[in-house]
Structures are given as structure tokens and as C-alpha cells.
Write a protein that holds these residues in place. Structure first.
Motif, PDB file in Angstrom:
ATOM      1  N   HIS A  56     -19.293   9.610  26.919  1.00 33.79           N
ATOM      2  CA  HIS A  56     -18.457   9.960  28.076  1.00 33.79           C
ATOM      3  C   HIS A  56     -18.999   9.321  29.365  1.00 33.79           C
ATOM      4  CE1 HIS A  56     -15.127  12.311  29.606  1.00 33.79           C
ATOM      5  NE2 HIS A  56     -15.882  12.792  30.581  1.00 33.79           N
ATOM      6  N   ARG A  57     -19.086   8.011  29.373  1.00 35.14           N
ATOM      7  CA  ARG A  57     -19.482   7.243  30.555  1.00 35.14           C
ATOM      8  C   ARG A  57     -20.737   7.809  31.232  1.00 35.14           C
ATOM      9  NH1 ARG A  57     -14.238   8.342  31.080  1.00 35.14           N
ATOM     10  NH2 ARG A  57     -14.574   9.675  32.876  1.00 35.14           N
TER      11      ARG A  57
ATOM     12  N   ASN B  90     -24.440   8.048  33.120  1.00 35.27           N
ATOM     13  CA  ASN B  90     -25.186   7.280  34.104  1.00 35.27           C
ATOM     14  C   ASN B  90     -26.005   6.224  33.362  1.00 35.27           C
ATOM     15  OD1 ASN B  90     -27.646   6.629  35.731  1.00 35.27           O
ATOM     16  ND2 ASN B  90     -26.660   7.992  37.208  1.00 35.27           N
TER      17      ASN B  90
ATOM     18  N   GLU C   2     -28.613   6.391  29.793  1.00 37.01           N
ATOM     19  CA  GLU C   2     -28.124   5.901  28.495  1.00 37.01           C
ATOM     20  C   GLU C   2     -29.235   5.680  27.462  1.00 37.01           C
ATOM     21  OE1 GLU C   2     -24.968   2.591  26.771  1.00 37.01           O
ATOM     22  OE2 GLU C   2     -25.149   2.977  28.924  1.00 37.01           O
TER      23      GLU C   2
ATOM     24  N   GLN D 271     -18.459  16.831  27.870  1.00 34.37           N
ATOM     25  CA  GLN D 271     -17.492  15.815  28.286  1.00 34.37           C
ATOM     26  C   GLN D 271     -17.064  16.011  29.741  1.00 34.37           C
ATOM     27  OE1 GLN D 271     -14.547  14.808  24.907  1.00 34.37           O
ATOM     28  NE2 GLN D 271     -15.335  16.809  24.319  1.00 34.37           N
TER      29      GLN D 271
ATOM     30  N   ASP E 173     -16.630  15.675  33.638  1.00 36.30           N
ATOM     31  CA  ASP E 173     -16.601  14.534  34.552  1.00 36.30           C
ATOM     32  C   ASP E 173     -17.572  14.707  35.709  1.00 36.30           C
ATOM     33  OD1 ASP E 173     -14.650  13.101  33.150  1.00 36.30           O
ATOM     34  OD2 ASP E 173     -13.022  14.211  34.112  1.00 36.30           O
TER      35      ASP E 173
END
Length: 221
Positions: free
Chosen positions: A70-71, A73, A77, A129, A131
Motif C-alpha cells: 500500500h505505497r 514510505n 520499504e 491499508q 492512507d
């Protein structure tokens, strides 16, 4: 993993909050977990705990997988990738323990218990998940930190099953500290990380509360 680790110190910025949350509100503090890790714990109660734990964390994708997909930082990663690889092995161990435990112990209110765990799993999926930047990573960090205590319960179940679990390959505390300190340089991210960690630990406490209530129901029946 590729991130450079700092010397381990639980007083580090950002890390201190997450470490304190795990220490104060983590599974190691719950009386049910302590009882299951002690000699003489009833086999059926330990088996039930493993089944509940598998229902919450035994499926893929899990908390860390969702956070990674979910994208995340960019700084988080590498840690998330290492944590996801390590947790895949924990998931495999959990599946093996569940199979060794046999059928879930007969317990009054089984349907309600299943609904409760399903709701918890849904809550964790939503958390992982989120945002809100930092929330999913905070939940993932709390999961890795709290897994130390959960691993003790799993090791107790493995002893009953007659096999020794492999050493965990989840990130060590020093690696986790590094990413927590790095991400917490921004106050909004630090707050989101703390929120994610709190919510993850709350779901674990709810799981052990449920396991304890199921034990009491069996004892009365």
C-alpha cells in the motif's frame, strides 16, 4: 536488510513510544498468554489459542503484506520487505502448529467467536491499508515487537507437538528501531505510527480476552 542499524536504545525518538506501547500493552502482559506459556497449561486451551491466532494472522496477505503493497514510505520499504519475508515463515509455522493441534476444541458460542475474529481480521486489514502515512508501518512494527511474546506461546505449542520451531527471521529490535527513528522525524508520521501500533496491540488483547473467555466457557460446560 539494506538499512544501516543504529545501536539499540529504547530511548530513541519515535522508537521509545512504540517500545513503551509494546511493553505496556503487548501480549506478554496478558494473563492468558502467561498461563499458556507456563508449565502445566491445558493442552486444549493451548490448542484453542493456536487456532484463534491462525484465524487472525494465518492468512496471506496479512498486516505486513498489506503495508508493503500500500505505497509505503520509501525509507520503510526495505524493513517491510524483510519483515514480510520473516513473517511468511511464521505463518508457515502457525499452519503447522494448527494442523498438529487437531480440531478446534468444542466451545460454547463458537459461531460468535468466529464472527469476533473475522471482525478483528477485517479491522487489521483496514489498518494496514490506511492512507494515513505511518499508520500501517506502526501497526507492522507493533506486530513484529509483540510477536516475541506470541512466539513464546507458539513454542509452547510446538513442544506439545514434539517439534522445535526454527529461529525467527523477523527483523531484530535494532533494525526495527532504525526505521522507527527514521520515520518519526516528522511529527504527523510519528503520531500515525503510534496510532497504528495502539490499534494492533488492542486487537491482540481482544484476541487473548476471547481465548480466555472461551477457556472459562469450556471449564463451566
Amino acid at each position: 536488510m539494506s538499512v544501516e542499524t543504529l545501536s539499540f536504545d529504547r530511548r530513541g525518538s519515535g522508537w521509545s513510544v512504540l517500545a513503551a506501547l509494546a511493553d505496556a500493552d503487548g501480549s506478554a502482559r496478558h494473563p492468558f498468554v502467561r498461563a499458556m506459556c507456563a508449565p502445566g497449561a491445558a493442552t486444549r486451551d493451548l490448542a484453542d489459542a493456536i487456532h484463534l491466532l491462525c484465524a487472525l494472522h494465518g492468512r496471506h496477505p496479512g498486516v505486513i503484506d498489506h503495508a508493503l503493497a500500500h505505497r509505503p514510505n520509501a525509507a520503510a520499504e526495505p524493513w517491510l520487505e524483510a519483515a514480510a519475508e520473516g513473517f511468511a515463515e511464521e505463518r508457515a509455522l502457525l499452519a503447522r502448529l494448527t494442523a498438529a493441534a487437531g480440531p478446534i476444541p468444542s466451545t460454547p458460542g463458537q459461531a460468535e467467536s468466529e464472527a469476533a475474529v473475522n471482525a478483528q481480521r477485517h479491522a487489521l486489514d483496514m489498518l494496514a491499508q490506511s492512507d494515513r502515512v505511518g499508520c500501517a508501518v506502526g501497526a507492522s512494527i507493533a506486530l513484529v515487537l509483540d510477536w516475541h511474546a506470541i512466539r513464546a506461546l507458539m513454542s509452547a505449542a510446538a513442544d506439545r507437538a514434539g517439534f522445535a520451531p526454527l529461529t525467527s527471521r523477523l527483523p531484530i529490535d535494532a533494525e526495527t528501531q532504525t526505521i522507527a527513528v527514521t520515520l518519526a522525524l516528522e511529527a504527523p508520521v510519528e503520531r500515525a505510527m503510534s496510532f497504528g501500533a495502539q490499534q494492533l496491540l488492542a486487537q491482540h488483547r481482544a484476541l487473548w480476552d476471547l481465548a480466555e473467555a472461551r477457556k472459562s466457557a469450556r471449564d463451566r460446560s
